[in-house]
Design a protein around this motif. Structure first.
Motif, PDB file in Angstrom:
ATOM      1  N   HIS A  20      -4.140  -7.333 -10.661  1.00 26.49           N
ATOM      2  CA  HIS A  20      -3.320  -7.897  -9.593  1.00 26.49           C
ATOM      3  C   HIS A  20      -2.234  -6.936  -9.135  1.00 26.49           C
ATOM      4  CE1 HIS A  20      -4.508 -12.166 -11.126  1.00 26.49           C
ATOM      5  NE2 HIS A  20      -5.426 -11.632 -10.348  1.00 26.49           N
ATOM      6  N   ARG A  21      -1.844  -6.009 -10.006  1.00 26.34           N
ATOM      7  CA  ARG A  21      -0.808  -5.036  -9.642  1.00 26.34           C
ATOM      8  C   ARG A  21      -1.341  -3.887  -8.791  1.00 26.34           C
ATOM      9  NH1 ARG A  21       3.300  -3.564 -14.587  1.00 26.34           N
ATOM     10  NH2 ARG A  21       3.765  -5.692 -15.283  1.00 26.34           N
ATOM     11  N   LEU A  22      -2.599  -3.537  -9.009  1.00 26.54           N
ATOM     12  CA  LEU A  22      -3.157  -2.344  -8.366  1.00 26.54           C
ATOM     13  C   LEU A  22      -3.470  -2.625  -6.905  1.00 26.54           C
ATOM     14  CD1 LEU A  22      -3.733   0.444  -9.566  1.00 26.54           C
ATOM     15  CD2 LEU A  22      -6.136  -0.221  -9.782  1.00 26.54           C
ATOM     16  N   THR A  23      -3.038  -1.742  -6.027  1.00 25.26           N
ATOM     17  CA  THR A  23      -3.296  -1.914  -4.601  1.00 25.26           C
ATOM     18  C   THR A  23      -4.525  -1.113  -4.185  1.00 25.26           C
ATOM     19  OG1 THR A  23      -1.905  -0.030  -3.946  1.00 25.26           O
ATOM     20  CG2 THR A  23      -0.831  -2.184  -4.177  1.00 25.26           C
ATOM     21  N   PRO A  24      -5.232  -1.556  -3.164  1.00 27.64           N
ATOM     22  CA  PRO A  24      -6.396  -0.789  -2.687  1.00 27.64           C
ATOM     23  C   PRO A  24      -6.041   0.644  -2.317  1.00 27.64           C
ATOM     24  CG  PRO A  24      -6.384  -2.981  -1.735  1.00 27.64           C
ATOM     25  CD  PRO A  24      -5.078  -2.832  -2.456  1.00 27.64           C
ATOM     26  N   ALA A  25      -4.884   0.828  -1.686  1.00 24.51           N
ATOM     27  CA  ALA A  25      -4.494   2.175  -1.271  1.00 24.51           C
ATOM     28  C   ALA A  25      -4.348   3.115  -2.465  1.00 24.51           C
ATOM     29  CB  ALA A  25      -3.180   2.116  -0.493  1.00 24.51           C
ATOM     30  N   THR A  26      -3.933   2.594  -3.593  1.00 25.92           N
ATOM     31  CA  THR A  26      -3.739   3.417  -4.788  1.00 25.92           C
ATOM     32  C   THR A  26      -5.039   4.035  -5.261  1.00 25.92           C
ATOM     33  OG1 THR A  26      -1.902   2.002  -5.474  1.00 25.92           O
ATOM     34  CG2 THR A  26      -2.847   3.426  -7.145  1.00 25.92           C
ATOM     35  N   VAL A  27      -6.145   3.326  -5.072  1.00 22.58           N
ATOM     36  CA  VAL A  27      -7.441   3.826  -5.558  1.00 22.58           C
ATOM     37  C   VAL A  27      -8.339   4.287  -4.415  1.00 22.58           C
ATOM     38  CG1 VAL A  27      -7.360   2.411  -7.635  1.00 22.58           C
ATOM     39  CG2 VAL A  27      -8.368   1.473  -5.557  1.00 22.58           C
ATOM     40  N   GLY A  28      -7.775   4.427  -3.212  1.00 21.22           N
ATOM     41  CA  GLY A  28      -8.527   4.967  -2.091  1.00 21.22           C
ATOM     42  C   GLY A  28      -9.443   3.987  -1.394  1.00 21.22           C
ATOM     43  N   LEU A  29      -9.146   2.684  -1.466  1.00 21.33           N
ATOM     44  CA  LEU A  29      -9.950   1.672  -0.787  1.00 21.33           C
ATOM     45  C   LEU A  29      -9.249   1.199   0.479  1.00 21.33           C
ATOM     46  CD1 LEU A  29     -11.067  -0.509  -3.841  1.00 21.33           C
ATOM     47  CD2 LEU A  29     -12.433   1.180  -2.600  1.00 21.33           C
ATOM     48  N   PRO A  30      -9.984   0.700   1.461  1.00 17.74           N
ATOM     49  CA  PRO A  30      -9.349   0.153   2.668  1.00 17.74           C
ATOM     50  C   PRO A  30      -8.387  -0.979   2.327  1.00 17.74           C
ATOM     51  CG  PRO A  30     -11.715   0.404   2.976  1.00 17.74           C
ATOM     52  CD  PRO A  30     -11.458   0.634   1.518  1.00 17.74           C
ATOM     53  N   GLY A  32      -7.145  -3.865   3.797  1.00 18.79           N
ATOM     54  CA  GLY A  32      -7.174  -4.923   4.796  1.00 18.79           C
ATOM     55  C   GLY A  32      -6.604  -6.214   4.249  1.00 18.79           C
ATOM     56  N   PRO A  33      -6.671  -7.284   5.037  1.00 14.45           N
ATOM     57  CA  PRO A  33      -6.163  -8.595   4.596  1.00 14.45           C
ATOM     58  C   PRO A  33      -6.912  -9.088   3.354  1.00 14.45           C
ATOM     59  CG  PRO A  33      -6.566  -8.558   6.965  1.00 14.45           C
ATOM     60  CD  PRO A  33      -7.181  -7.314   6.423  1.00 14.45           C
ATOM     61  N   ARG A  34      -6.177  -9.689   2.423  1.00 12.02           N
ATOM     62  CA  ARG A  34      -6.759 -10.182   1.180  1.00 12.02           C
ATOM     63  C   ARG A  34      -6.154 -11.543   0.842  1.00 12.02           C
ATOM     64  NH1 ARG A  34      -9.084  -6.207  -2.544  1.00 12.02           N
ATOM     65  NH2 ARG A  34      -9.529  -4.354  -1.288  1.00 12.02           N
ATOM     66  N   ARG A  35      -6.963 -12.374   0.199  1.00 11.93           N
ATOM     67  CA  ARG A  35      -6.481 -13.700  -0.192  1.00 11.93           C
ATOM     68  C   ARG A  35      -5.464 -13.617  -1.319  1.00 11.93           C
ATOM     69  NH1 ARG A  35     -12.020 -17.347  -0.577  1.00 11.93           N
ATOM     70  NH2 ARG A  35     -12.661 -17.186   1.626  1.00 11.93           N
ATOM     71  N   THR A  36      -5.669 -12.685  -2.235  1.00 12.52           N
ATOM     72  CA  THR A  36      -4.791 -12.552  -3.396  1.00 12.52           C
ATOM     73  C   THR A  36      -4.355 -11.096  -3.527  1.00 12.52           C
ATOM     74  OG1 THR A  36      -6.691 -12.187  -4.861  1.00 12.52           O
ATOM     75  CG2 THR A  36      -5.885 -14.449  -4.629  1.00 12.52           C
ATOM     76  N   PRO A  37      -3.224 -10.845  -4.199  1.00 11.68           N
ATOM     77  CA  PRO A  37      -2.780  -9.458  -4.369  1.00 11.68           C
ATOM     78  C   PRO A  37      -3.693  -8.692  -5.309  1.00 11.68           C
ATOM     79  CG  PRO A  37      -1.412 -10.964  -5.651  1.00 11.68           C
ATOM     80  CD  PRO A  37      -2.292 -11.814  -4.781  1.00 11.68           C
ATOM     81  N   GLY A  38      -3.674  -7.376  -5.181  1.00 13.69           N
ATOM     82  CA  GLY A  38      -4.444  -6.531  -6.087  1.00 13.69           C
ATOM     83  C   GLY A  38      -5.876  -6.339  -5.667  1.00 13.69           C
ATOM     84  N   LEU A  39      -6.681  -5.886  -6.627  1.00 10.15           N
ATOM     85  CA  LEU A  39      -8.094  -5.609  -6.374  1.00 10.15           C
ATOM     86  C   LEU A  39      -8.966  -6.805  -6.744  1.00 10.15           C
ATOM     87  CD1 LEU A  39      -8.496  -1.970  -7.763  1.00 10.15           C
ATOM     88  CD2 LEU A  39      -7.829  -2.708  -5.470  1.00 10.15           C
ATOM     89  N   ARG A  40     -10.178  -6.788  -6.206  1.00 11.77           N
ATOM     90  CA  ARG A  40     -11.173  -7.779  -6.609  1.00 11.77           C
ATOM     91  C   ARG A  40     -11.876  -7.293  -7.876  1.00 11.77           C
ATOM     92  NH1 ARG A  40     -12.140  -6.816  -1.042  1.00 11.77           N
ATOM     93  NH2 ARG A  40     -11.293  -8.488   0.277  1.00 11.77           N
ATOM     94  N   ARG A  41     -12.455  -8.218  -8.619  1.00 10.58           N
ATOM     95  CA  ARG A  41     -13.186  -7.826  -9.820  1.00 10.58           C
ATOM     96  C   ARG A  41     -14.311  -6.860  -9.500  1.00 10.58           C
ATOM     97  NH1 ARG A  41     -13.764 -13.829 -12.610  1.00 10.58           N
ATOM     98  NH2 ARG A  41     -11.727 -13.870 -13.672  1.00 10.58           N
ATOM     99  N   GLU A  42     -14.990  -7.115  -8.380  1.00 15.56           N
ATOM    100  CA  GLU A  42     -16.105  -6.251  -7.989  1.00 15.56           C
ATOM    101  C   GLU A  42     -15.640  -4.813  -7.770  1.00 15.56           C
ATOM    102  OE1 GLU A  42     -15.230  -9.044  -6.610  1.00 15.56           O
ATOM    103  OE2 GLU A  42     -16.907 -10.449  -6.787  1.00 15.56           O
ATOM    104  N   GLU A  43     -14.445  -4.664  -7.222  1.00 13.80           N
ATOM    105  CA  GLU A  43     -13.920  -3.322  -6.961  1.00 13.80           C
ATOM    106  C   GLU A  43     -13.561  -2.604  -8.255  1.00 13.80           C
ATOM    107  OE1 GLU A  43     -11.923  -4.143  -2.574  1.00 13.80           O
ATOM    108  OE2 GLU A  43     -10.828  -4.702  -4.401  1.00 13.80           O
ATOM    109  N   VAL A  44     -12.942  -3.337  -9.172  1.00 15.24           N
ATOM    110  CA  VAL A  44     -12.593  -2.740 -10.453  1.00 15.24           C
ATOM    111  C   VAL A  44     -13.861  -2.326 -11.203  1.00 15.24           C
ATOM    112  CG1 VAL A  44     -11.589  -3.177 -12.728  1.00 15.24           C
ATOM    113  CG2 VAL A  44     -10.411  -3.952 -10.666  1.00 15.24           C
ATOM    114  N   ALA A  45     -14.850  -3.202 -11.228  1.00 12.48           N
ATOM    115  CA  ALA A  45     -16.098  -2.897 -11.932  1.00 12.48           C
ATOM    116  C   ALA A  45     -16.744  -1.636 -11.371  1.00 12.48           C
ATOM    117  CB  ALA A  45     -17.050  -4.087 -11.819  1.00 12.48           C
ATOM    118  N   GLU A  46     -16.773  -1.498 -10.053  1.00  4.91           N
ATOM    119  CA  GLU A  46     -17.380  -0.313  -9.444  1.00  4.91           C
ATOM    120  C   GLU A  46     -16.586   0.944  -9.784  1.00  4.91           C
ATOM    121  OE1 GLU A  46     -18.711   1.411  -5.041  1.00  4.91           O
ATOM    122  OE2 GLU A  46     -17.925  -0.635  -5.264  1.00  4.91           O
ATOM    123  N   LEU A  47     -15.264   0.869  -9.712  1.00  2.00           N
ATOM    124  CA  LEU A  47     -14.435   2.030 -10.016  1.00  2.00           C
ATOM    125  C   LEU A  47     -14.570   2.462 -11.472  1.00  2.00           C
ATOM    126  CD1 LEU A  47     -11.210   0.974  -8.087  1.00  2.00           C
ATOM    127  CD2 LEU A  47     -12.658   2.934  -7.541  1.00  2.00           C
TER     128      LEU A  47
END
Length: 291
Positions: A20-30, A32-47
């Motif tokens: 929830h702390r990690l922002t998309p910009a920090t890991v090089g992702l777009p 855009g608007p999000r329902r909840t703060p931070g990354l999605r599980r799918e994004e973390v799993a891929e990274l």
């Protein structure tokens, strides 16, 4: 609950909080608007190079004993500090458990011998695994008025580091930068918690402080992890006025989970502080904590 189930549950909570702390910009992702703060599980799993299903089980506390490679991948993905990475490894069962709940809390004999090597005006305390003061010299009694009795007497509940910070009014006036000291106190206790998930003494302390102090409760849920081994604190001492002290923290090797904390002063403050001390200083822990 088994010790492994407790660790798995806390590991999942730690991962969710960091996600929830990690922002998309920090890991090089777009970003855009999000329902909840931070990354999605799918994004973390891929990274991290994990399957979504496996990462989801980790967050839900249903995947005990992740491998070292999985923990390393998660530490890189979340940009964890060294302290946070050690905490992650402890929760994942990769790091050796430093303290067992059944070990009891008897002060290290070598730590008591080390206490005797320090001369006034240096103040020294020995902290146990949950922040209880197990031994100290008279200079520490004078440095922290109202927290510690004379050496050898039984300390009260406020001798515990976290209780002193969050449950006594004197601490709020004593520490000039109280919010920063409070942050560090909880972060250090949370770091110890990675090795003490199944420790009833830690659970009882956290439950007590959570009920007694909303400020502790808010900090505990953040799951910040940090170990301060040296630094400085600004104090408003009742007999010395505004002073700055330095501190160094050293692990006690013969009893894991205990720490020797040494407090020092600059020249002018040291001279004034030494005048507050008696000529003879006896050092001995309370009988119930001697090893």
């Amino acid at each position: 609950m088994s010790r492994y189930a407790g660790r798995s549950r806390e590991l999942g909570a730690f991962l969710r909080e960091r996600r929830h702390r990690l922002t998309p910009a920090t890991v090089g992702l777009p970003d855009g608007p999000r329902r909840t703060p931070g990354l999605r599980r799918e994004e973390v799993a891929e990274l991290a190079g994990l399957s979504v299903g496996y990462y989801t089980r980790l967050e839900q506390g249903h995947a005990p004993h992740p491998s070292d490679s999985v923990l390393d991948a998660l530490a890189r993905t979340y940009h964890l500090t060294e302290d946070e990475t050690r905490h992650l490894r402890a929760l994942g069962g990769s790091a050796p458990t430093q303290v067992r709940a059944e070990d009891g809390e008897r002060v290290s004999a070598s730590a008591v011998r080390l206490l005797e090597l320090f001369v006034p005006p240096t103040a020294v305390i020995v902290l146990g695994r949950t922040g209880d003061v197990l031994a100290w010299n008279h200079a520490a009694t004078v440095l922290f008025p109202g927290r510690l009795p004379a050496p050898g007497e039984r300390p009260g509940p406020a001798s515990n580091n976290a209780r002193y910070i969050f449950c006594t009014e004197v601490a709020r006036d004593f520490f000039v930068d109280w919010p920063e000291v409070a942050d560090d106190t909880v972060a250090h206790l949370r770091s110890a918690a990675g090795h003490l998930v199944d420790d009833p003494a830690l659970r009882a302390l956290v439950d007590e402080l959570t009920a007694a102090s909303p400020e502790f409760a808010a900090r505990w849920t953040r799951r910040d992890v940090r170990e301060r081994v040296s630094g400085a604190k600004r104090l408003d001492h009742p007999r010395l006025g505004r002073i700055t002290i330095g501190y160094e923290v050293t692990a006690v090797l013969d009893v894991p989970g205990q720490w020797l904390v040494v407090y020092t002063f600059d020249g002018s403050t040291a001279a004034r502080f030494e005048k507050l001390l008696p000529e003879h200083v006896e050092i001995r822990p309370p009988a119930s904590t001697q090893g």
